[in-house]
Design a protein around this motif. Structure first.
Motif, mmCIF file in Angstrom:
data_model
loop_
_atom_site.group_PDB
_atom_site.id
_atom_site.type_symbol
_atom_site.label_atom_id
_atom_site.label_comp_id
_atom_site.label_asym_id
_atom_site.label_seq_id
_atom_site.Cartn_x
_atom_site.Cartn_y
_atom_site.Cartn_z
ATOM 1 N N CYS A 45 -2.582 -0.675 4.660
ATOM 2 C CA CYS A 45 -3.378 -1.229 3.569
ATOM 3 C C CYS A 45 -2.963 -0.650 2.214
ATOM 4 N N SER A 46 -2.858 0.664 2.162
ATOM 5 C CA SER A 46 -2.647 1.314 0.861
ATOM 6 C C SER A 46 -1.239 1.154 0.302
ATOM 7 N N ASN A 47 -0.257 0.740 1.117
ATOM 8 C CA ASN A 47 1.093 0.524 0.578
ATOM 9 C C ASN A 47 1.123 -0.567 -0.484
ATOM 10 N N CYS A 48 0.202 -1.496 -0.416
ATOM 11 C CA CYS A 48 0.152 -2.565 -1.414
ATOM 12 C C CYS A 48 -1.032 -2.420 -2.366
ATOM 13 N N HIS A 49 -1.978 -1.580 -2.033
ATOM 14 C CA HIS A 49 -3.120 -1.317 -2.921
ATOM 15 C C HIS A 49 -2.791 -0.046 -3.699
ATOM 16 N N ILE A 50 -1.950 -0.210 -4.689
ATOM 17 C CA ILE A 50 -1.313 0.897 -5.400
ATOM 18 C C ILE A 50 -1.779 0.977 -6.851
ATOM 19 N N PRO A 51 -1.781 2.158 -7.440
ATOM 20 C CA PRO A 51 -2.181 2.273 -8.831
ATOM 21 C C PRO A 51 -1.130 1.753 -9.817
ATOM 22 N N GLY A 52 0.122 1.855 -9.466
ATOM 23 C CA GLY A 52 1.186 1.379 -10.350
ATOM 24 C C GLY A 52 1.557 -0.057 -10.037
ATOM 25 N N GLY A 92 6.050 -9.845 7.980
ATOM 26 C CA GLY A 92 5.569 -11.077 7.382
ATOM 27 C C GLY A 92 4.167 -11.438 7.805
ATOM 28 N N ALA A 93 3.480 -12.108 6.909
ATOM 29 C CA ALA A 93 2.136 -12.626 7.142
ATOM 30 C C ALA A 93 1.873 -13.665 6.053
ATOM 31 N N PRO A 94 0.931 -14.587 6.290
ATOM 32 C CA PRO A 94 0.627 -15.579 5.251
ATOM 33 C C PRO A 94 0.249 -14.924 3.926
ATOM 34 N N HIS A 95 0.658 -15.526 2.875
ATOM 35 C CA HIS A 95 0.435 -15.137 1.469
ATOM 36 C C HIS A 95 0.721 -13.663 1.210
ATOM 37 N N TRP A 96 1.897 -13.206 1.664
ATOM 38 C CA TRP A 96 2.291 -11.809 1.465
ATOM 39 C C TRP A 96 2.325 -11.526 -0.028
ATOM 40 N N SER A 97 1.556 -10.555 -0.462
ATOM 41 C CA SER A 97 1.497 -10.221 -1.887
ATOM 42 C C SER A 97 0.719 -8.933 -2.079
ATOM 43 N N LEU A 98 0.699 -8.485 -3.301
ATOM 44 C CA LEU A 98 -0.131 -7.367 -3.724
ATOM 45 C C LEU A 98 -1.326 -7.942 -4.464
ATOM 46 N N PRO A 99 -2.370 -7.161 -4.669
ATOM 47 C CA PRO A 99 -3.440 -7.641 -5.545
ATOM 48 C C PRO A 99 -2.865 -7.903 -6.944
ATOM 49 N N PRO A 100 -3.455 -8.813 -7.690
ATOM 50 C CA PRO A 100 -2.946 -9.091 -9.033
ATOM 51 C C PRO A 100 -3.115 -7.881 -9.963
ATOM 52 N N PRO A 101 -2.336 -7.834 -11.046
ATOM 53 C CA PRO A 101 -2.362 -6.652 -11.923
ATOM 54 C C PRO A 101 -3.715 -6.368 -12.564
ATOM 55 N N ASP A 102 -4.547 -7.380 -12.764
ATOM 56 C CA ASP A 102 -5.845 -7.146 -13.400
ATOM 57 C C ASP A 102 -6.920 -6.692 -12.411
ATOM 58 N N GLN A 103 -6.614 -6.706 -11.119
ATOM 59 C CA GLN A 103 -7.552 -6.239 -10.088
ATOM 60 C C GLN A 103 -6.759 -5.539 -8.989
ATOM 61 N N LYS A 104 -6.136 -4.439 -9.328
ATOM 62 C CA LYS A 104 -5.209 -3.769 -8.411
ATOM 63 C C LYS A 104 -5.853 -3.235 -7.145
ATOM 64 N N MET A 105 -7.135 -2.967 -7.185
ATOM 65 C CA MET A 105 -7.819 -2.378 -6.026
ATOM 66 C C MET A 105 -7.013 -1.210 -5.453
ATOM 67 N N ALA A 106 -6.571 -0.355 -6.326
ATOM 68 C CA ALA A 106 -5.746 0.786 -5.931
ATOM 69 C C ALA A 106 -6.626 1.898 -5.411
ATOM 70 N N TRP A 107 -6.382 2.317 -4.170
ATOM 71 C CA TRP A 107 -7.230 3.365 -3.617
ATOM 72 C C TRP A 107 -6.481 4.532 -3.025
ATOM 73 N N ILE A 108 -5.203 4.654 -3.285
ATOM 74 C CA ILE A 108 -4.469 5.835 -2.817
ATOM 75 C C ILE A 108 -5.002 7.056 -3.553
ATOM 76 N N GLY A 109 -5.467 8.035 -2.791
ATOM 77 C CA GLY A 109 -5.958 9.266 -3.375
ATOM 78 C C GLY A 109 -7.293 9.162 -4.087
ATOM 79 N N VAL A 110 -7.944 7.995 -3.995
ATOM 80 C CA VAL A 110 -9.233 7.816 -4.659
ATOM 81 C C VAL A 110 -10.315 8.525 -3.840
#
Length: 192
Positions: A43-50, A100-118
């Motif tokens: 999960c957190s590989n794509c839910h990133i702060p940067g 692979g999985a359907p709609h492979w992507s990261l959260p959009p830049p305005d809602q990153k939902m970054a939780w690594i280390g949170v």
């Protein structure tokens, strides 16, 4: 004056919802399971702060200079779908073939939902904050974690990737337990 204050205090106590300490404790224990899943590399590989996703269980920067892009789908000219298809590639492609999985992507830049280390309390608040969670109420968040095919990929990641260690049905049950108890957040540790 004291009598008026006492009566007001009793009225407020009678109107405020009663919190069952046992239900609260169960909800917080359930949230610990939710946090364990959210913090896992699947999960957190794509839910990133940067803006550069991570890869592998070691959470290394993604090869080839991959970035989030304007919609979370990769850079113009190098979208995520260039390598990540609708499903995992066959094992014959090797253990490190792009997943692979359907709609492979990261959260959009305005809602990153970054939780690594949170911290736990902040993660809990973020999951509930529609401004930071993709404009989802808790029912929509529940549906997202229970049914979204990209989320479900975390339990069948293919290759030599480790799946999320909590079985999906247990994760969904924990999310529901937490949610049905009012989605309480653990208290942030006091600074001292």
């Amino acid at each position: 004056m004291r009598l008026a204050i006492a009566i007001l205090a009793m009225m407020l106590a009678a109107c405020s919802p009663r919190v069952d300490p046992q239900k609260q404790a169960q909800a917080l224990q359930a949230f610990a399971t939710v946090e364990k899943v959210f913090q896992h590399p699947r999960c957190s590989n794509c839910h990133i702060p940067g803006d550069a996703p991570l890869q592998f269980d070691t959470q290394q920067p993604h090869m080839m200079g991959v970035v989030r892009g304007p919609k979370g789908e990769g850079a113009v000219g190098l979208p995520c779908a260039s390598c990540h298809g609708e499903a995992n590639l066959p094992a014959s492609y090797g253990p490190n073939a792009p997943p692979g999985a359907p709609h492979w992507s990261l959260p959009p830049p305005d809602q990153k939902m970054a939780w690594i280390g949170v911290p736990t309390a902040e993660l809990c608040a973020m999951i509930q904050d529609r401004k930071r969670n993709g404009n989802r109420d808790l029912e929509a968040m529940f549906k997202h974690v229970a049914e979204d095919k990209l989320v479900l990929w975390g339990w069948a990641p293919g290759g030599n990737r480790q799946p999320v260690p909590v079985p999906h049905d247990q994760f969904v049950a924990a999310f529901r337990t937490w949610m049905d108890a009012g989605a309480p957040c653990p208290q942030a540790p006091a600074r001292g």
